[in-house]
Design a protein around this motif. Structure first.
Motif, PDB file in Angstrom:
ATOM      1  N   GLU A   1       0.805  -1.196   0.032  1.00  0.00           N
ATOM      2  CA  GLU A   1       0.000   0.102  -0.056  1.00  0.00           C
ATOM      3  C   GLU A   1       0.944   1.239  -0.174  1.00  0.00           C
ATOM      4  O   GLU A   1       0.620   2.271  -0.573  1.00  0.00           O
ATOM      5  CB  GLU A   1      -0.852  -0.006   1.118  1.00  0.00           C
ATOM      6  N   ARG A   2       1.921   1.291   0.672  1.00  0.00           N
ATOM      7  CA  ARG A   2       2.861   2.369   0.793  1.00  0.00           C
ATOM      8  C   ARG A   2       3.670   2.364  -0.267  1.00  0.00           C
ATOM      9  O   ARG A   2       4.761   3.271  -0.424  1.00  0.00           O
ATOM     10  CB  ARG A   2       3.697   2.467   2.146  1.00  0.00           C
ATOM     11  N   GLN A   3       3.673   1.486  -1.284  1.00  0.00           N
ATOM     12  CA  GLN A   3       4.561   1.326  -2.645  1.00  0.00           C
ATOM     13  C   GLN A   3       5.896   1.409  -2.314  1.00  0.00           C
ATOM     14  O   GLN A   3       6.530   1.667  -3.130  1.00  0.00           O
ATOM     15  CB  GLN A   3       4.055   2.756  -3.483  1.00  0.00           C
ATOM     16  N   ILE A   4       6.053   0.446  -1.409  1.00  0.00           N
ATOM     17  CA  ILE A   4       7.730   0.024  -1.087  1.00  0.00           C
ATOM     18  C   ILE A   4       8.145  -1.604  -1.466  1.00  0.00           C
ATOM     19  O   ILE A   4       8.852  -2.074  -1.190  1.00  0.00           O
ATOM     20  CB  ILE A   4       8.187   0.696   0.241  1.00  0.00           C
ATOM     21  N   PHE A   5       6.733  -1.979  -1.749  1.00  0.00           N
ATOM     22  CA  PHE A   5       6.759  -3.487  -2.127  1.00  0.00           C
ATOM     23  C   PHE A   5       6.094  -3.644  -3.124  1.00  0.00           C
ATOM     24  O   PHE A   5       4.839  -3.270  -3.253  1.00  0.00           O
ATOM     25  CB  PHE A   5       6.624  -4.356  -0.893  1.00  0.00           C
ATOM     26  N   ARG A   6       6.576  -4.638  -4.272  1.00  0.00           N
ATOM     27  CA  ARG A   6       5.816  -4.903  -5.356  1.00  0.00           C
ATOM     28  C   ARG A   6       4.815  -5.968  -5.037  1.00  0.00           C
ATOM     29  O   ARG A   6       5.136  -6.951  -4.516  1.00  0.00           O
ATOM     30  CB  ARG A   6       6.648  -5.369  -6.406  1.00  0.00           C
ATOM     31  N   GLU A   7       3.567  -5.726  -5.658  1.00  0.00           N
ATOM     32  CA  GLU A   7       2.662  -6.868  -5.270  1.00  0.00           C
ATOM     33  C   GLU A   7       2.812  -8.239  -6.007  1.00  0.00           C
ATOM     34  O   GLU A   7       2.628  -9.515  -5.392  1.00  0.00           O
ATOM     35  CB  GLU A   7       1.229  -6.206  -5.868  1.00  0.00           C
ATOM     36  N   ASP A   8       3.363  -8.022  -7.186  1.00  0.00           N
ATOM     37  CA  ASP A   8       3.645  -9.297  -7.920  1.00  0.00           C
ATOM     38  C   ASP A   8       4.673 -10.137  -7.174  1.00  0.00           C
ATOM     39  O   ASP A   8       4.628 -11.349  -7.186  1.00  0.00           O
ATOM     40  CB  ASP A   8       3.941  -9.093  -9.531  1.00  0.00           C
ATOM     41  N   LEU A   9       5.720  -9.642  -6.678  1.00  0.00           N
ATOM     42  CA  LEU A   9       6.703 -10.238  -5.987  1.00  0.00           C
ATOM     43  C   LEU A   9       6.012 -10.943  -4.735  1.00  0.00           C
ATOM     44  O   LEU A   9       6.239 -12.182  -4.202  1.00  0.00           O
ATOM     45  CB  LEU A   9       7.917  -9.392  -5.245  1.00  0.00           C
ATOM     46  N   TYR A  10       5.232 -10.166  -4.120  1.00  0.00           N
ATOM     47  CA  TYR A  10       4.441 -10.653  -2.850  1.00  0.00           C
ATOM     48  C   TYR A  10       3.834 -11.884  -3.224  1.00  0.00           C
ATOM     49  O   TYR A  10       3.874 -12.870  -2.490  1.00  0.00           O
ATOM     50  CB  TYR A  10       3.544  -9.610  -2.220  1.00  0.00           C
TER      51      TYR A  10
END
Ligand code: ATP
Ligand code: MG
Length: 452
Positions: A291-300
């Motif tokens: 949400e805070r755009q410091i982690f990629r959703e696809d990687l998650y």
């Protein structure tokens, strides 16, 4: 004999095929090259453990090729094949790092024996290397309580899959690294490397060459070929610790390696295939990070195929006393004391304490208590942070006061409250005054953040 990736370099195709078949039957993966040139391209693309090398090749002299192989990677085992009755070239080859040689014509059994012996020596060497690296014998997941039994069962299920990715979530000090060790050690990859990468600790400028390695001459300082961590982990496990602190710019590169199970050395021209299991750990909520755009959703989503959640220690009270007793025993042994137990009053406090630093905090608290204690029972006086109700560990250790750029306001608030409470010995009125909030607001916030 352990399975290996073997390259047979033999210009006589029939002989090459026969050798390949024999070695495949022993469970190895075998590639065949008819020329030296071809051999070099295979070595470029694949991770090879052993080369069976004919001295007489049409293009390159076998000895020269041996030299190039050893320069590339001194760990590759080379067994020379020679048709000459004169053993001199073979002996020379051994001086240059060949493991052994076979004189044509040889029996296939002789070949099998030679290869097996070479691989065994290799495994032994690796084992010695790994053993000497082992930190403590006590890095095992301890506990027979229900939560730990369930955790172990889940680890067993995950470990039995060949390469399913695992995401381990839990607060700091809950035992994420122990769980990662267990997934590796209980899997079929246990004899292969477990490579740990702390994603926050490697500076970004070094990260790529650390991870991917580089070819000889890839840049000015690249005097020799360097293998990266991905390559070293081949057939084993990669543990990505603190995954949430991985730079955004690195994340797509990781994702690609995880998805394709291949990568390229810096300066390299071809992809190298690997076979690794990825285990990631985080003490932050990755969905918040997305949400805070410091982690990629696809990687998650790629990582969370299997999730192991380790509950905080305060939510598994049944574990507190058995773990405490384990740590008392270990410390008794280490410093030669004979502490037998914990006073009922102290036990009561321990059960109700919030343990913000989780098992690590418990371990440290007990260690100090054992040192301080001269009776045979631990008393509240030996555990000052419990007596005063404030974790002294927290401000210095678990919640460094320097905020990271990507810390949430909440996290910073929690850290700050901790710090001020710690400085004021847990005095709430004083803390509330300094923070310029009411006592009841402070109480409310402490409750929300699980601060004792
Ligand atoms: N079930 C357990 N049995 C024995 N020791 C444990 C257990 N759980 C945790 N520990 C010990 O607690 C300490 C912290 O564990 P670990 O380093 O695995 O935590 P972590 O979750 O990776 O923490 P961090 O997020 O701070 O990296 C270690 O010393 C570990 O040996
Ligand atoms: Mg850890």
């Amino acid at each position: 004999m352990s399975k290996a990736n073997i390259l047979v370099v033999e210009d006589n195709e029939d002989l090459g095929q026969t050798l390949g078949d024999v070695l495949r039957k022993e469970g190895n993966k075998v590639s065949l090259a008819l020329t030296g040139e071809h051999a070099l391209t295979v070595l470029e693309k694949e991770i090879i453990n052993l080369v069976l090398l004919d001295i007489n090749l049409p293009d390159i002299n076998g000895i020269e090729l041996l030299q190039q192989i050893k320069e590339k990677d001194p760990d590759i085992l080379v067994i020379m094949i020679t048709a000459l009755t004169d053993p001199k070239p073979a002996v020379n080859a051994m001086k240059m790092g060949a493991y052994d040689y076979l004189m044509k014509p040889f029996e296939l059994d002789e070949l099998k024996l030679n290869v097996a012996k070479a691989l065994e020596t290799h495994d032994l060497k690796r084992e010695v290397k790994l053993k000497s690296k082992e930190e403590y014998p006590d890095n095992e997941l301890f506990g027979e309580t229900k939560p730990i039994r369930e955790l172990k069962k889940l680890i067993q299920i995950v470990a039995s899959t060949p390469k399913t990715s695992v995401l381990i979530q839990g607060e700091s000090g809950t035992g994420k690294e122990l769980v990662a060790n267990a997934v590796h050690n209980w899997s079929r990859r246990r004899d292969k490397p477990l490579v740990k990468i702390n994603c926050g600790a490697i500076p970004e400028s070094l990260l790529e060459s650390e991870l991917f390695g580089h070819e000889k001459g890839a840049f000015t300082d690249a005097k020799i070929l360097k293998k990266g961590l991905f390559e070293m982990a081949n057939n084993g496990t990669i543990f990505l610790d603190e995954i949430s602190s991985m730079q955004m710019s690195m994340q797509p590169k990781f994702l690609r390696v995880i998805e394709t199970q291949s990568f390229r050395r810096i300066g390299g021209t071809s992809n190298i295939q690997i076979d690794v299991r990825i285990i990631a750990a985080t003490n932050r909520n990755l969905e918040d990070c997305i949400e805070r755009q410091i982690f990629r959703e696809d990687l998650y989503y790629r990582l969370k195929v299997m999730v192991i959640d380790i509950p905080p220690l305060r939510d598994r009270q049944a574990d507190i006393m058995p773990l405490a007793m384990l740590f008392i025993e270990r410390n008794n042994k280490e410093i030669g004391k004979e502490i037998k137990g914990i006073s009922p009053e102290t036990q009561e406090r321990m059960l109700n304490y919030k343990w913000p630093g989780n098992v690590r905090e418990l371990k440290n608290v007990i260690e100090r208590a054992v040192i301080l204690c001269s009776e045979d029972t631990l008393l509240l006086d030996h555990l000052p942070e419990l007596r005063d109700g404030v974790s002294k560990l927290a401000p210095s250790n678990e919640f460094p006061s320097l905020a990271n750029d990507d810390d949430s306001l909440e996290a910073m608030e929690k850290q700050h409250i901790f710090k001020v409470l710690g400085k004021n010995n847990g005095n709430k009125s004083q803390t509330a005054r300094i923070l310029e909030i009411s006592r009841s607001t402070l109480r409310e916030k402490m409750k929300n953040y699980g601060i004792a």
